[in-house]
Motif scaffolding. Sequence first.
Motif, PDB file in Angstrom:
ATOM      1  N   PRO B  76       0.869  -1.178   0.000  1.00 47.31           N
ATOM      2  CA  PRO B  76       0.000   0.000   0.000  1.00 47.31           C
ATOM      3  C   PRO B  76       0.911   1.235   0.000  1.00 47.31           C
ATOM      4  O   PRO B  76       1.761   1.361   0.870  1.00 47.31           O
ATOM      5  CB  PRO B  76      -0.778  -0.114   1.307  1.00 47.31           C
ATOM      6  N   HIS B  78       0.473   4.277   0.728  1.00 49.26           N
ATOM      7  CA  HIS B  78       0.366   5.227   1.830  1.00 49.26           C
ATOM      8  C   HIS B  78       0.617   4.591   3.186  1.00 49.26           C
ATOM      9  O   HIS B  78       0.477   5.243   4.213  1.00 49.26           O
ATOM     10  CB  HIS B  78      -1.018   5.885   1.803  1.00 49.26           C
ATOM     11  N   SER B  79       0.985   3.319   3.177  1.00 49.25           N
ATOM     12  CA  SER B  79       1.226   2.628   4.441  1.00 49.25           C
ATOM     13  C   SER B  79       2.426   3.232   5.160  1.00 49.25           C
ATOM     14  O   SER B  79       3.478   3.463   4.561  1.00 49.25           O
ATOM     15  CB  SER B  79       1.487   1.150   4.176  1.00 49.25           C
ATOM     16  N   PRO B  80       2.289   3.462   6.476  1.00 47.00           N
ATOM     17  CA  PRO B  80       3.441   3.969   7.225  1.00 47.00           C
ATOM     18  C   PRO B  80       4.564   2.942   7.315  1.00 47.00           C
ATOM     19  O   PRO B  80       5.672   3.276   7.703  1.00 47.00           O
ATOM     20  CB  PRO B  80       2.851   4.280   8.608  1.00 47.00           C
ATOM     21  N   MET B  81       4.278   1.690   6.965  1.00 47.87           N
ATOM     22  CA  MET B  81       5.322   0.675   6.993  1.00 47.87           C
ATOM     23  C   MET B  81       6.324   0.900   5.866  1.00 47.87           C
ATOM     24  O   MET B  81       7.464   0.473   5.953  1.00 47.87           O
ATOM     25  CB  MET B  81       4.719  -0.726   6.844  1.00 47.87           C
TER      26      MET B  81
END
Lengths: 207, 115
Positions: B76, B78-81
Amino acid sequence: MMKALIGKKIGMTQVFDDLGRVIPVTVIEAGPCVVVQRKTGEHDGYEAVQLSFGEKKRANRPTIGHYKKSGAPAGRILNEFHVDPDETTLQPGSRLTVSIFNPGERVKISGKPKGRGFAGCIKRWGFSGGDETHGCNSHRAPGSMGCASTPSRTFKGRKLPGRMGSRRVTVRNLRVVQIDEERNLILLRGAVPGARNGFVTIEGIGG
Amino acid sequence: MDILETVGRPQLRDLGTIDEFKAGDTVRVHLRIVEGAKERLQVFQGVVIQRRRAGIHETFTVRKMSGGIGVERIFPLHSPMVQKLEVIRRAKTRRARVFFLRQRRGKAARLKEKR
């Protein structure tokens, strides 16, 4: 205090939690709801508060009169929620907003799914149906009804075709993910019964 | 639909902070991996074979060859990961989804570099 709201389902999207995981959420525009009437055991035979949500475009005079005590304009939806007899904080005119719920809390939510009309067993109960080919003549038929000489009857509750949808469905234990007090939004984890723009009721569990 | 879009907006990544990339580009994705209390960075490098744009749902697929076996991972955007994303090589492609790379091995799986 009783925790209940009426809202409108906006639709589904996703958010990331603190661990970076994707959480599917349903966005509901809930409240502000006005208490229109407080039903009491001695007066009405049962204990409930009547909440209203939205605004009615054209209200007739009896409707306006019903809302008079609460001081609010006529709403689109009226719903009653059971309360304890000792509940006194909610009186006509009280307002409830999404701030009564907290993130992490579990709620119960009811909505009305789209009507499917007279639906067969495959759509209504998830039957697998018969073969489409190989000389089979039973494609979407419900199958066996109730054996032969024993018991020679069809059991009560047998899953058969019939009217599907357009009835009230409740889902319990959905987690509140986020609250947006400014825009009266509440985000619940997972799916919620009903179509977009349909009305739903949210109730707190156990109090 | 407007409300739905605004719900995810605060979590959208500022696209100015990562390199613009598209299908065919070779990228290095720095992932935050949390193992119990420990946290470390893992790097996944490969060719972007598709990018699905849909607001907060936006994802991209990276394909790499790992020990002769094709490995694809979907991230994803926009994932902060996804901590960091570097573009290593930009390629010229005629299509937005370079799935044909799956059928190719070795030298045949190269894409023309964009200058």
